[in-house]
Scaffold this motif. Structure first.
Motif, PDB file in Angstrom:
ATOM      1  N   ARG A  40       0.834  -1.199   0.000  1.00 51.93           N
ATOM      2  CA  ARG A  40       0.000   0.000   0.000  1.00 51.93           C
ATOM      3  C   ARG A  40       0.871   1.252   0.000  1.00 51.93           C
ATOM      4  O   ARG A  40       0.612   2.223  -0.716  1.00 51.93           O
ATOM      5  CB  ARG A  40      -0.951  -0.009   1.197  1.00 51.93           C
ATOM      6  CG  ARG A  40      -1.944  -1.166   1.187  1.00 51.93           C
ATOM      7  CD  ARG A  40      -2.822  -1.153   2.442  1.00 51.93           C
ATOM      8  NE  ARG A  40      -3.794  -0.073   2.364  1.00 51.93           N
ATOM      9  CZ  ARG A  40      -4.992  -0.194   1.830  1.00 51.93           C
ATOM     10  NH1 ARG A  40      -5.394  -1.352   1.312  1.00 51.93           N
ATOM     11  NH2 ARG A  40      -5.822   0.833   1.808  1.00 51.93           N
ATOM     12  N   VAL A  41       1.923   1.243   0.804  1.00 53.00           N
ATOM     13  CA  VAL A  41       2.827   2.396   0.864  1.00 53.00           C
ATOM     14  C   VAL A  41       3.597   2.536  -0.448  1.00 53.00           C
ATOM     15  O   VAL A  41       3.763   3.647  -0.975  1.00 53.00           O
ATOM     16  CB  VAL A  41       3.785   2.266   2.064  1.00 53.00           C
ATOM     17  CG1 VAL A  41       4.843   3.370   2.036  1.00 53.00           C
ATOM     18  CG2 VAL A  41       2.998   2.329   3.373  1.00 53.00           C
ATOM     19  N   LEU A  42       4.052   1.426  -0.998  1.00 58.92           N
ATOM     20  CA  LEU A  42       4.777   1.486  -2.266  1.00 58.92           C
ATOM     21  C   LEU A  42       3.889   2.030  -3.381  1.00 58.92           C
ATOM     22  O   LEU A  42       4.365   2.725  -4.284  1.00 58.92           O
ATOM     23  CB  LEU A  42       5.296   0.093  -2.643  1.00 58.92           C
ATOM     24  CG  LEU A  42       6.371  -0.494  -1.719  1.00 58.92           C
ATOM     25  CD1 LEU A  42       6.762  -1.886  -2.194  1.00 58.92           C
ATOM     26  CD2 LEU A  42       7.592   0.413  -1.647  1.00 58.92           C
ATOM     27  N   GLY A  43       2.602   1.731  -3.339  1.00 55.97           N
ATOM     28  CA  GLY A  43       1.684   2.287  -4.321  1.00 55.97           C
ATOM     29  C   GLY A  43       1.572   3.796  -4.210  1.00 55.97           C
ATOM     30  O   GLY A  43       1.461   4.500  -5.219  1.00 55.97           O
ATOM     31  N   ALA A  44       1.612   4.316  -2.991  1.00 54.15           N
ATOM     32  CA  ALA A  44       1.484   5.759  -2.783  1.00 54.15           C
ATOM     33  C   ALA A  44       2.708   6.518  -3.273  1.00 54.15           C
ATOM     34  O   ALA A  44       2.600   7.679  -3.680  1.00 54.15           O
ATOM     35  CB  ALA A  44       1.245   6.055  -1.304  1.00 54.15           C
ATOM     36  N   CYS A  45       3.879   5.895  -3.255  1.00 54.84           N
ATOM     37  CA  CYS A  45       5.102   6.584  -3.679  1.00 54.84           C
ATOM     38  C   CYS A  45       5.628   6.043  -5.003  1.00 54.84           C
ATOM     39  O   CYS A  45       6.838   6.072  -5.273  1.00 54.84           O
ATOM     40  CB  CYS A  45       6.180   6.504  -2.599  1.00 54.84           C
ATOM     41  SG  CYS A  45       6.755   4.839  -2.193  1.00 54.84           S
ATOM     42  N   ALA A  46       4.714   5.573  -5.846  1.00 55.11           N
ATOM     43  CA  ALA A  46       5.107   4.939  -7.109  1.00 55.11           C
ATOM     44  C   ALA A  46       5.801   5.899  -8.063  1.00 55.11           C
ATOM     45  O   ALA A  46       6.490   5.465  -8.992  1.00 55.11           O
ATOM     46  CB  ALA A  46       3.886   4.330  -7.785  1.00 55.11           C
ATOM     47  N   ASP A  47       5.638   7.216  -7.879  1.00 54.99           N
ATOM     48  CA  ASP A  47       6.272   8.184  -8.774  1.00 54.99           C
ATOM     49  C   ASP A  47       7.743   8.429  -8.448  1.00 54.99           C
ATOM     50  O   ASP A  47       8.420   9.160  -9.178  1.00 54.99           O
ATOM     51  CB  ASP A  47       5.520   9.522  -8.716  1.00 54.99           C
ATOM     52  CG  ASP A  47       4.163   9.443  -9.394  1.00 54.99           C
ATOM     53  OD1 ASP A  47       3.958   8.533 -10.216  1.00 54.99           O
ATOM     54  OD2 ASP A  47       3.299  10.290  -9.089  1.00 54.99           O
ATOM     55  N   ALA A  48       8.224   7.862  -7.370  1.00 57.92           N
ATOM     56  CA  ALA A  48       9.629   8.058  -7.007  1.00 57.92           C
ATOM     57  C   ALA A  48      10.547   7.463  -8.069  1.00 57.92           C
ATOM     58  O   ALA A  48      10.263   6.401  -8.621  1.00 57.92           O
ATOM     59  CB  ALA A  48       9.925   7.434  -5.649  1.00 57.92           C
ATOM     60  N   ARG A  49      11.636   8.164  -8.358  1.00 58.50           N
ATOM     61  CA  ARG A  49      12.590   7.634  -9.336  1.00 58.50           C
ATOM     62  C   ARG A  49      13.216   6.344  -8.831  1.00 58.50           C
ATOM     63  O   ARG A  49      13.355   5.362  -9.567  1.00 58.50           O
ATOM     64  CB  ARG A  49      13.678   8.686  -9.606  1.00 58.50           C
ATOM     65  CG  ARG A  49      14.705   8.258 -10.641  1.00 58.50           C
ATOM     66  CD  ARG A  49      15.746   9.340 -10.856  1.00 58.50           C
ATOM     67  NE  ARG A  49      16.506   9.594  -9.629  1.00 58.50           N
ATOM     68  CZ  ARG A  49      17.410  10.564  -9.508  1.00 58.50           C
ATOM     69  NH1 ARG A  49      17.622  11.384 -10.529  1.00 58.50           N
ATOM     70  NH2 ARG A  49      18.074  10.728  -8.381  1.00 58.50           N
ATOM     71  N   THR A  50      13.615   6.345  -7.560  1.00 63.52           N
ATOM     72  CA  THR A  50      14.164   5.160  -6.912  1.00 63.52           C
ATOM     73  C   THR A  50      13.471   4.990  -5.574  1.00 63.52           C
ATOM     74  O   THR A  50      13.337   5.947  -4.814  1.00 63.52           O
ATOM     75  CB  THR A  50      15.681   5.303  -6.679  1.00 63.52           C
ATOM     76  OG1 THR A  50      16.345   5.443  -7.935  1.00 63.52           O
ATOM     77  CG2 THR A  50      16.235   4.090  -5.942  1.00 63.52           C
ATOM     78  N   THR A  51      13.017   3.789  -5.297  1.00 64.30           N
ATOM     79  CA  THR A  51      12.428   3.483  -3.991  1.00 64.30           C
ATOM     80  C   THR A  51      13.299   2.443  -3.314  1.00 64.30           C
ATOM     81  O   THR A  51      13.535   1.362  -3.866  1.00 64.30           O
ATOM     82  CB  THR A  51      10.997   2.954  -4.135  1.00 64.30           C
ATOM     83  OG1 THR A  51      10.175   3.954  -4.739  1.00 64.30           O
ATOM     84  CG2 THR A  51      10.413   2.602  -2.769  1.00 64.30           C
TER      85      THR A  51
END
Length: 325
Positions: A40-51
């Motif tokens: 769920r958290v990864l979906g919210a920050c999906a626009d990050a260049r690198t996670t």
């Protein structure tokens, strides 16, 4: 500046820890609305260049880089340092992995507030007004400066609380009791699961879960699809609704995918459903008119028959019955 033109940012998600208040359960893997909290958290920050996720590697819905503090379990400051070392963007999101209601809109708000001002970080505050430093956007240079200062002063970052790090930063605070809600206990998990099934949330939550499960990263106008399903159900037949929306998705994929392809296919199918329904209405109207005309004709014939019978019995003018003359 559009979101596609915005400066690049990275994300560091802290997903370690012992989850003692959950009895040692694998908290990032606990499912809320059918999706792991971490996903769920990864979906919210999906626009990050690198996670970068700081934890032991595990399957995730989105590709990430993995990092681990040394020694493992060294606390949030040491974990943040380990994650930050794998990033390069000027701005970085720092998030915990137990935020069931964090959304992409909130992430964008954190970043836009950071870039619009001079603060070194922007963080959310919870319902009680407490800082939530793991739901925040920071200037990477400021974090690196404070981490280096702490390491020099303490000799190591292991075991240090986050407030020791954020105390040296110039911060802007944004109240948001929903997005800042984290799951520390099983009661928190139960509350999160109940909330997403409320009428106002369940559809969006379901669509997000389906997209994650199918590996689809596509934002579409669900209102258009719902209207299409309604038109197909009412104008054709109820089973036509799911089958039509499936065919729209298939046609959009054949056309290259993307929101425009979905919208175009939905418009065509909606127009067809409208024509189908209009044709059915005309047919019903014509049949009704035919039935009415038949009924009127039958009534007329009945009356004519009665008149003819009367004349044959001499009841009418010029008859030869007993009353004639």
């Amino acid at each position: 500046m559009t979101p596609d033109e915005s400066p690049a940012h990275d994300a560091v998600v802290l997903a370690g820890g012992g989850a003692r208040r959950l009895g040692g359960a694998d908290k990032p893997g606990v499912r809320v609305g059918g999706r792991a909290l971490l996903d769920r958290v990864l979906g919210a920050c999906a626009d990050a260049r690198t996670t970068v996720v700081v934890a032991e590697p595990r399957p995730t819905a989105r590709p990430v880089r993995w990092a681990r503090e040394d020694p493992p379990g060294g606390g949030p400051v040491a974990a943040l340092d380990a994650g930050l070392r794998r990033t390069a963007a000027d701005d970085v999101l720092v998030l915990s992995a137990d935020l069931p209601f964090l959304a992409a809109d909130t992430v964008r708000r954190l970043l836009s507030t950071l870039r619009a001002g001079r603060a070194e970080g922007v963080l959310l505050t919870d319902a009680d007004g407490r800082d939530q430093p793991l739901v925040a956007a920071y200037r990477s240079a400021a974090l690196r400066r404070e981490l280096a200062a702490l390491a020099a002063d303490q000799g190591a970052l292991t075991g240090l609380p986050l407030r020791r790090l954020t105390a040296g930063l110039d911060l802007t605070r944004v109240p948001d009791p929903v997005a800042s809600f984290d799951c520390d206990t099983w009661d928190d998990i139960a509350a999160a699961r109940a909330r997403i099934r409320e009428h106002g949330h369940v559809l969006d939550e379901w669509i997000s879960a389906v997209k994650d499960e199918l590996g689809i990263d596509l934002d579409v106008d669900t209102g258009v699809l719902l209207d299409l399903a309604r038109d197909a159900a009412h104008g054709v037949a109820r089973p036509a609704a799911p089958l039509t929306t499936f065919l729209v998705g298939y046609a959009a994929a054949q056309a290259g995918g993307g929101p425009d392809a979905v919208a175009g296919a939905a418009r065509k199918a909606a127009a067809l459903a409208s024509r189908w329904a209009e044709e059915a209405r005309r047919e019903e109207a014509e049949q009704a008119a035919g039935r009415q005309a038949s009924a009127q004709q039958g009534t007329g014939e009945h009356k004519t028959g009665e008149q003819n019978t009367g004349r044959e019995n001499g009841a009418g003018p010029g008859g030869s019955g007993p009353d004639a003359g």
